[in-house]
Scaffold this motif. Structure first.
Motif, PDB file in Angstrom:
ATOM      1  N   UNK A 113       0.841 -43.974 -37.355  1.00 44.54           N
ATOM      2  CA  UNK A 113      -0.315 -43.715 -38.217  1.00 44.54           C
ATOM      3  C   UNK A 113      -0.483 -42.214 -38.408  1.00 44.54           C
ATOM      4  N   UNK A 114      -0.455 -41.772 -39.656  1.00 40.35           N
ATOM      5  CA  UNK A 114      -0.652 -40.354 -39.943  1.00 40.35           C
ATOM      6  C   UNK A 114      -2.141 -40.020 -39.833  1.00 40.35           C
ATOM      7  N   UNK A 115      -2.440 -39.101 -38.965  1.00 38.09           N
ATOM      8  CA  UNK A 115      -3.807 -38.631 -38.781  1.00 38.09           C
ATOM      9  C   UNK A 115      -4.069 -37.415 -39.663  1.00 38.09           C
ATOM     10  N   UNK A 116      -3.051 -36.580 -39.786  1.00 39.29           N
ATOM     11  CA  UNK A 116      -3.143 -35.372 -40.601  1.00 39.29           C
ATOM     12  C   UNK A 116      -1.915 -35.291 -41.495  1.00 39.29           C
ATOM     13  N   UNK A 117      -2.063 -35.470 -42.807  1.00 37.36           N
ATOM     14  CA  UNK A 117      -0.916 -35.252 -43.695  1.00 37.36           C
ATOM     15  C   UNK A 117      -0.571 -33.767 -43.715  1.00 37.36           C
TER      16      UNK A 117
ATOM     17  N   UNK B 121      -7.757 -27.922 -40.018  1.00 34.00           N
ATOM     18  CA  UNK B 121      -6.764 -28.833 -39.461  1.00 34.00           C
ATOM     19  C   UNK B 121      -7.256 -29.421 -38.140  1.00 34.00           C
ATOM     20  N   UNK B 122      -7.803 -28.580 -37.273  1.00 33.77           N
ATOM     21  CA  UNK B 122      -8.318 -29.058 -35.984  1.00 33.77           C
ATOM     22  C   UNK B 122      -9.424 -30.092 -36.185  1.00 33.77           C
ATOM     23  N   UNK B 123     -10.313 -29.836 -37.129  1.00 30.20           N
ATOM     24  CA  UNK B 123     -11.400 -30.778 -37.399  1.00 30.20           C
ATOM     25  C   UNK B 123     -10.866 -32.112 -37.900  1.00 30.20           C
ATOM     26  N   UNK B 124      -9.825 -32.057 -38.727  1.00 31.38           N
ATOM     27  CA  UNK B 124      -9.223 -33.283 -39.258  1.00 31.38           C
ATOM     28  C   UNK B 124      -8.594 -34.103 -38.134  1.00 31.38           C
ATOM     29  N   UNK B 125      -7.946 -33.444 -37.207  1.00 32.82           N
ATOM     30  CA  UNK B 125      -7.318 -34.142 -36.081  1.00 32.82           C
ATOM     31  C   UNK B 125      -8.374 -34.800 -35.191  1.00 32.82           C
ATOM     32  N   UNK B 126      -9.475 -34.102 -34.959  1.00 33.07           N
ATOM     33  CA  UNK B 126     -10.486 -34.587 -34.028  1.00 33.07           C
ATOM     34  C   UNK B 126     -11.345 -35.715 -34.586  1.00 33.07           C
ATOM     35  N   UNK B 127     -11.478 -35.792 -35.890  1.00 33.28           N
ATOM     36  CA  UNK B 127     -12.439 -36.757 -36.448  1.00 33.28           C
ATOM     37  C   UNK B 127     -11.925 -38.195 -36.461  1.00 33.28           C
ATOM     38  N   UNK B 128     -10.620 -38.395 -36.365  1.00 32.37           N
ATOM     39  CA  UNK B 128     -10.081 -39.759 -36.401  1.00 32.37           C
ATOM     40  C   UNK B 128     -10.437 -40.501 -35.116  1.00 32.37           C
ATOM     41  N   UNK B 129     -10.793 -41.779 -35.211  1.00 33.31           N
ATOM     42  CA  UNK B 129     -11.095 -42.562 -34.000  1.00 33.31           C
ATOM     43  C   UNK B 129      -9.870 -42.662 -33.097  1.00 33.31           C
ATOM     44  N   UNK B 130     -10.104 -42.642 -31.785  1.00 34.27           N
ATOM     45  CA  UNK B 130      -9.014 -42.841 -30.840  1.00 34.27           C
ATOM     46  C   UNK B 130      -8.566 -44.299 -30.900  1.00 34.27           C
TER      47      UNK B 130
END
Length: 278
Positions: free
Chosen positions: A100-104, A117-126
């Motif tokens: 699953x791509x979290x950050x394109x 970029x850091x915010x995009x990585x952190x916002x996805x549910x674990x």
């Protein structure tokens, strides 16, 4: 030649500011004059979310990548490259069919883009998922380079995980296919828990990564054996990858690639077969 790096030594390397040695693999160059599409590195972050990873590890792993990308040392290293920018994508993987791509693909060229970029990585549910297919992660990563509109001087896949391949094709087949295309694979084996047969763990996961997973010019492993060093190790590894560092000569190199592996590269598949019979 492949290299092994302990977290203690690699931290000393990074903080001492040892001159970078650029890996000789070259990604395809863009058309002349298309400087806006040039980056120093095309970096794929491939992160294990199999059930052997507990929720705390998943959270620390995710936070470790995000914090590393916004750190002052990382941003300083970023600007030391020829273009001063990299292209990065981040995906999570488990089974051979589960990525699953979290950050394109995003460009990082300074604090503002790094923060985004850091915010995009952190916002996805674990999330967690079954099986562990390092080969599937490598095979998923390769087409991402072709889809990237930016062209790097180097192409790197950064794989983190806490167990051996137990699903999909043998990891060495995927590794060799990637290396043949000029891609470097670096490894971040996570070894913060005692190996558990019930969780499909193996001893000497760092040896497995060294002998079976990493590949390409200057490829290296940074192993994590202390939970408290988790974020620090991720930070150091990313700094080295962006800088094009390879370990200095005083670190003993792994013997040449043709020697027998110290850990069977099919050990994960064997453990799964012994336990589940399939």
């Amino acid at each position: 030649m492949r290299w092994w790096v302990s977290i203690g030594i690699v931290l000393a390397v990074a903080t001492a500011g040892i001159a970078a040695v650029a890996a000789p693999n070259q990604a395809p160059q863009s058309a002349a004059g298309d400087d806006a599409k040039q980056v120093d590195v095309e970096l794929v972050l491939a992160v294990d979310v199999s059930y052997s990873m507990d929720v705390d590890e998943l959270a620390v792993q995710r936070e470790g990548y995000a914090q590393a990308l916004i750190s002052s040392e990382f941003l300083k290293t970023l600007k030391s490259g020829p273009t001063g920018r990299i292209a990065v994508t981040y995906f999570e993987w488990a089974a051979s069919s589960d990525q699953k791509i979290i950050l394109p693909w995003h460009i990082i060229d300074g604090p503002e883009s790094a923060d985004a970029v850091a915010a995009e990585i952190l916002k996805a549910p674990l999330r967690r998922a079954s099986r562990t297919s390092i080969s599937g992660a490598i095979n998923f990563a390769l087409p991402l380079f072709e889809q990237n509109p930016y062209h790097g001087l180097r192409r790197v896949i950064d794989i983190s995980g806490d167990g051996p391949n137990n699903n999909g094709e043998p990891v060495t087949i995927a590794r060799d296919a990637a290396v043949a295309k000029g891609v470097v694979i670096n490894g971040l084996p996570i070894m913060v828990k005692e190996p558990s047969y019930s969780m499909m763990d193996i001893e000497n996961l760092d040896y497995y990564y060294e002998d079976c997973v990493i590949g390409g010019a200057g490829a290296f492993v940074v192993s994590i054996k202390d939970r408290a060093k988790f974020k620090e190790a991720i930070h150091t590894k990313l700094v080295m990858e962006v800088a094009g560092h390879t370990p200095p000569a005083r670190i003993v190199p792994i013997a040449d690639e043709h020697r027998p592996a110290r850990v069977s590269c099919l050990i994960g598949e064997k453990v799964w077969q012994d336990r589940w019979g399939r």
